[in-house]
Design an enzyme around this catalytic site. Structure first.
Site, PDB file in Angstrom:
ATOM      1  N   GLY A  27       0.825  -1.211   0.000  1.00 22.86           N
ATOM      2  CA  GLY A  27       0.000   0.000   0.000  1.00 22.86           C
ATOM      3  C   GLY A  27       0.858   1.260   0.000  1.00 22.86           C
ATOM      4  O   GLY A  27       2.079   1.194   0.143  1.00 22.86           O
ATOM      5  N   THR A  29       1.050   3.746   2.194  1.00 20.19           N
ATOM      6  CA  THR A  29       1.703   4.112   3.455  1.00 20.19           C
ATOM      7  C   THR A  29       2.953   3.259   3.655  1.00 20.19           C
ATOM      8  O   THR A  29       4.025   3.765   4.026  1.00 20.19           O
ATOM      9  CB  THR A  29       0.725   3.937   4.647  1.00 20.19           C
ATOM     10  OG1 THR A  29      -0.553   4.447   4.276  1.00 20.19           O
ATOM     11  CG2 THR A  29       1.214   4.670   5.881  1.00 20.19           C
ATOM     12  N   LYS A  92      -8.142  -4.319   6.424  1.00 18.20           N
ATOM     13  CA  LYS A  92      -7.142  -4.224   5.366  1.00 18.20           C
ATOM     14  C   LYS A  92      -7.697  -4.857   4.086  1.00 18.20           C
ATOM     15  O   LYS A  92      -8.743  -5.453   4.093  1.00 18.20           O
ATOM     16  CB  LYS A  92      -5.865  -4.962   5.791  1.00 18.20           C
ATOM     17  CG  LYS A  92      -5.120  -4.238   6.900  1.00 18.20           C
ATOM     18  CD  LYS A  92      -3.816  -4.924   7.287  1.00 18.20           C
ATOM     19  CE  LYS A  92      -2.938  -5.292   6.140  1.00 18.20           C
ATOM     20  NZ  LYS A  92      -2.576  -4.162   5.245  1.00 18.20           N
ATOM     21  N   GLU A 101      -0.432 -10.545   3.317  1.00 17.49           N
ATOM     22  CA  GLU A 101      -0.211  -9.620   4.434  1.00 17.49           C
ATOM     23  C   GLU A 101      -0.511 -10.304   5.763  1.00 17.49           C
ATOM     24  O   GLU A 101       0.273 -10.214   6.710  1.00 17.49           O
ATOM     25  CB  GLU A 101      -1.097  -8.375   4.280  1.00 17.49           C
ATOM     26  CG  GLU A 101      -0.639  -7.454   3.161  1.00 17.49           C
ATOM     27  CD  GLU A 101      -1.586  -6.288   2.926  1.00 17.49           C
ATOM     28  OE1 GLU A 101      -1.081  -5.228   2.568  1.00 17.49           O
ATOM     29  OE2 GLU A 101      -2.810  -6.435   3.090  1.00 17.49           O
ATOM     30  N   LYS A 119      -7.959   7.383   8.817  1.00 11.27           N
ATOM     31  CA  LYS A 119      -8.282   5.950   8.951  1.00 11.27           C
ATOM     32  C   LYS A 119      -8.808   5.628  10.362  1.00 11.27           C
ATOM     33  O   LYS A 119      -9.470   4.620  10.569  1.00 11.27           O
ATOM     34  CB  LYS A 119      -7.040   5.088   8.682  1.00 11.27           C
ATOM     35  CG  LYS A 119      -6.289   5.424   7.396  1.00 11.27           C
ATOM     36  CD  LYS A 119      -6.722   4.557   6.265  1.00 11.27           C
ATOM     37  CE  LYS A 119      -6.029   4.813   4.946  1.00 11.27           C
ATOM     38  NZ  LYS A 119      -4.630   4.542   4.903  1.00 11.27           N
TER      39      LYS A 119
HETATM   40  C1  5RP Z   1      -3.437  -3.706   0.920  1.00  9.43           C
HETATM   41  C2  5RP Z   1      -3.714  -3.104   2.230  1.00  9.43           C
HETATM   42  C3  5RP Z   1      -3.192  -1.745   2.498  1.00  9.43           C
HETATM   43  O1  5RP Z   1      -2.323  -1.817   3.574  1.00  9.43           O
HETATM   44  C4  5RP Z   1      -4.334  -0.835   2.808  1.00  9.43           C
HETATM   45  O2  5RP Z   1      -5.208  -0.851   1.704  1.00  9.43           O
HETATM   46  C5  5RP Z   1      -3.858   0.578   3.087  1.00  9.43           C
HETATM   47  O3  5RP Z   1      -3.360   1.147   1.925  1.00  9.43           O
HETATM   48  P1  5RP Z   1      -2.818   2.628   1.867  1.00  9.43           P
HETATM   49  O4  5RP Z   1      -1.634   2.689   2.771  1.00  9.43           O
HETATM   50  O5  5RP Z   1      -2.492   2.818   0.409  1.00  9.43           O
HETATM   51  O6  5RP Z   1      -3.918   3.537   2.325  1.00  9.43           O
HETATM   52  O7  5RP Z   1      -4.338  -3.672   3.080  1.00  9.43           O
HETATM   53  O8  5RP Z   1      -4.087  -4.944   0.791  1.00  9.43           O
END
Ligand code: 5RP
Length: 218
Positions: A27, A29, A92, A101, A119
């Protein structure tokens, strides 16, 4: 560019030590974390090996100069993002990488969730994501309906038809609530035949929230 996401990643970086095996989530982040980790390794001449959770994080790790290894069991620390953060669980799967993950994050001795502040806002909602064996998807959608979850097959943005995961499966986005005890709810979703994994993560060590100015523990 998100200062809040980068600051969340910086918070997790403080827990990195020389010689660690680190689970690298997926993702935007986590992309900050991977980039910062690569820089830290060069600047401080420390050695860290990554265990990736998706093709995407593998590409990012290679770009950042982080050597990667297969999951062999031991992971000292995993760092991963989330779509929704609550006290007793995170959701997630926004990037469709939830299965690898969960394997890596739960294998880790310590799992740190990193997320930007929206979030953690109680008003922010996100579907409960499940990865399913393609053969089973219509059946699983019906079973989700019985649990009060309205399931939709995720379709691709730059590809016709359903999103196909790194494990060659489909993704269902299920609108509804996590009911009762999050850990029990998480287990109950996985007991539906055809479900490979779900995006409710009730086991973690810390949640670090990033803001425009810094970061704090949730
Ligand atoms: C991927 C995930 C990501 O960690 C989640 O979607 C958060 O993404 P981002 O950091 O782009 O907001 O679970 O499967």
């Amino acid at each position: 560019m998100s200062a809040a996401k980068e600051n969340a990643a910086k918070g997790a970086l403080e827990f990195i030590e020389d010689g660690m095996i680190v689970g690298l989530g997926s993702g935007t982040t986590t992309a900050y974390f991977i980039d910062l980790l690569g820089k830290k390794m060069k600047e401080e001449r420390i050695s860290v090996v990554g265990v990736v959770t998706s093709f995407d994080s593998e590409i990012l790790a290679k770009k950042a100069g982080i050597p990667v290894m297969p999951l062999e069991g031991k992971v000292d620390l995993a760092v991963d993002g989330a779509d929704i953060v609550r006290k007793d669980y995170v959701l997630k799967g926004g990037g469709g990488a939830l299965t690898r993950e969960k394997i890596v994050d739960y294998a880790a001795e310590r799992f740190i969730v990193i997320a930007d502040e929206p979030k953690a806002d109680p008003g922010t909602t996100y579907p409960i994501v499940v990865e399913v064996i393609p053969f089973s998807y219509q059946y699983v959608m019906k079973e989700m309906g019985k649990l009060g979850l309205e399931a939709e097959l995720r379709v691709g943005g730059k590809k016709l038809g359903p999103v196909v995961t790194d494990n060659s499966n489909f993704i269902l986005d299920c609108v509804g609530e996590v009911r009762g005890n999050a850990g029990e709810f998480e287990k109950s979703l996985n007991s539906i035949p055809g479900v490979v994994e779900n995006g409710v993560f009730s086991k973690f060590w810390k949640i670090i929230i990033g803001t425009g100015e810094g970061h704090y523990e949730f």
